[in-house]
Design a protein around this motif. Structure first.
Motif, PDB file in Angstrom:
ATOM      1  N   ILE A   5       0.736  -1.654  -0.247  1.00 48.75           N
ATOM      2  CA  ILE A   5       0.136   0.082  -0.245  1.00 48.75           C
ATOM      3  C   ILE A   5       0.467   1.331  -0.189  1.00 48.75           C
ATOM      4  O   ILE A   5       2.208   1.651   0.886  1.00 48.75           O
ATOM      5  N   PHE A   6       0.654   2.003  -0.653  1.00 44.01           N
ATOM      6  CA  PHE A   6       1.323   3.340  -0.747  1.00 44.01           C
ATOM      7  C   PHE A   6       0.638   4.894  -1.083  1.00 44.01           C
ATOM      8  O   PHE A   6       0.849   5.668   0.120  1.00 44.01           O
ATOM      9  N   PRO A  14      -7.270   2.009  -0.585  1.00 39.91           N
ATOM     10  CA  PRO A  14      -6.237   1.632  -0.416  1.00 39.91           C
ATOM     11  C   PRO A  14      -5.244   1.351  -2.334  1.00 39.91           C
ATOM     12  O   PRO A  14      -5.534   0.528  -2.457  1.00 39.91           O
ATOM     13  N   LEU A  15      -4.489   1.823  -2.602  1.00 39.37           N
ATOM     14  CA  LEU A  15      -3.477   1.845  -3.641  1.00 39.37           C
ATOM     15  C   LEU A  15      -2.995   0.806  -3.735  1.00 39.37           C
ATOM     16  O   LEU A  15      -1.700   1.457  -2.188  1.00 39.37           O
ATOM     17  N   ALA A  65      15.141  -1.419 -10.202  1.00 40.61           N
ATOM     18  CA  ALA A  65      14.139  -2.000  -9.349  1.00 40.61           C
ATOM     19  C   ALA A  65      12.503  -1.516 -10.129  1.00 40.61           C
ATOM     20  O   ALA A  65      12.868   0.035 -10.990  1.00 40.61           O
ATOM     21  N   VAL A  66      11.454  -1.527 -10.118  1.00 34.02           N
ATOM     22  CA  VAL A  66      10.366  -1.467 -10.591  1.00 34.02           C
ATOM     23  C   VAL A  66       9.402  -1.601  -9.508  1.00 34.02           C
ATOM     24  O   VAL A  66       8.713  -2.221  -9.358  1.00 34.02           O
ATOM     25  N   ALA A  67       8.707  -0.407  -9.249  1.00 40.75           N
ATOM     26  CA  ALA A  67       8.103   0.342  -8.477  1.00 40.75           C
ATOM     27  C   ALA A  67       6.342  -0.134  -9.270  1.00 40.75           C
ATOM     28  O   ALA A  67       5.982   0.703 -10.058  1.00 40.75           O
ATOM     29  N   GLU A  87       2.260  10.795  -8.621  1.00 45.17           N
ATOM     30  CA  GLU A  87       2.239  11.665  -7.241  1.00 45.17           C
ATOM     31  C   GLU A  87       2.579  10.773  -6.582  1.00 45.17           C
ATOM     32  O   GLU A  87       3.731  11.574  -5.874  1.00 45.17           O
ATOM     33  N   ALA A  88       1.621  10.153  -5.501  1.00 46.36           N
ATOM     34  CA  ALA A  88       1.437   9.793  -4.280  1.00 46.36           C
ATOM     35  C   ALA A  88       3.250   8.297  -4.875  1.00 46.36           C
ATOM     36  O   ALA A  88       4.273   8.112  -3.426  1.00 46.36           O
ATOM     37  N   ALA A  89       2.386   7.606  -5.970  1.00 41.12           N
ATOM     38  CA  ALA A  89       3.707   6.916  -5.912  1.00 41.12           C
ATOM     39  C   ALA A  89       5.363   7.102  -5.712  1.00 41.12           C
ATOM     40  O   ALA A  89       6.189   6.393  -5.425  1.00 41.12           O
TER      41      ALA A  89
END
Length: 263
Positions: A5-6, A14-15, A65-67, A87-89
């Motif tokens: 969750i970010f 939740p994202l 790394a890949v989010a 932007e939140a990520a």
């Protein structure tokens, strides 16, 4: 690492994101934004129809790394909610991602395909962004210039993907349509862009990437455009995905810093 969750926007689900980690320590990070016309799609899929080994796996083998992140779809919220989620990520990567997973918050890039490319381009244009480079695969850039699909004769008129994103006819929401168009958002301070688009794209015309290239040129930003002859949307008709992945990785290594394992 799945289902992290970010962000928890009030009143919404939740994202979450999936974090794909390379073997190298303190890796640079690609924030990946999935496609799907803003109304569907999954962070689990990098490019529809392509195996994970040639997408996420290819990037981690190169030291990144890949989010891969969620965002609110157009059936959940209208624009600019989607941009706020990207932007939140990015903020998660800079904060918790760096602290908990050892990500290098000084080397962050954005990569998106289709609707995700559109959101990546907009996020890169936010003043003060920490993003150092952007890869935009066949993303819309001027919403008002995208032809609306023609339905079957006599069938009810359906809203376009762009209208679902904006919340109504584009002509009636001119200010929001412009705000959601990357060609209107770019400025001299944006990071370097690599645009890639198939010349036979049947969903997002390749002229969309050409318009964004021209807009970036007009403000003095660094931009490269790779037009792939005969390729359709989602790289249908392209036999070897390395045709577009390898140039993108070279571009990111140059502009966002080479991965530790490749330095």
């Amino acid at each position: 690492m799945r289902d992290i969750i970010f962000s928890e926007p009030p009143g919404f689900r939740p994202l979450t994101l999936d974090l794909h980690l390379p073997e190298a320590e303190r890796p640079p990070v690609i924030v990946f934004v999935h496609g799907g016309g803003w109304f569907r799609g999954s962070r689990r899929v990098f490019c529809p129809g392509r195996a994970e080994a040639e997408t996420f796996g290819r990037l981690t083998r190169a030291g990144w790394a890949v989010a891969s992140v969620d965002y609110r779809l157009s059936g959940e919220a209208r624009f600019p909610a989607q941009l706020a989620d990207v932007e939140a990520a990015i903020g998660w990567v800079l904060d918790e991602g760096a602290a908990t997973f050892g990500l290098d918050a000084t080397r962050v890039a954005l990569w998106g395909e289709s609707a995700g490319g559109h959101l990546a381009a907009l996020a890169a244009a936010v003043p003060g962004t920490p993003v150092r480079a952007v890869v935009d695969w066949y993303g819309p850039s001027e919403l008002a210039a995208i032809p609306k699909p023609i339905g079957a004769p006599g069938a009810p008129v359906q809203p376009s993907r762009e209208e679902l994103l904006i919340g109504g006819p584009l002509a009636e929401h001119g200010e929001l349509t412009e705000a959601a168009s990357p060609v209107r958002a770019v400025h001299a301070g944006v990071p370097p862009f690599l645009l890639a688009h198939g010349t036979d794209d049947s969903m997002v015309p390749s002229e969309q990437s050409q318009l964004l290239r021209d807009a970036l040129h007009s403000v003095g930003a660094h931009v490269e455009l790779q037009l792939v002859a005969g390729a359709d949307h989602m790289w249908r008709g392209l036999d070897d995905l390395e045709t577009v992945v390898a140039p993108a990785l070279r571009f990111l290594a140059l502009h966002a810093g080479p991965p530790e394992s490749a330095s």
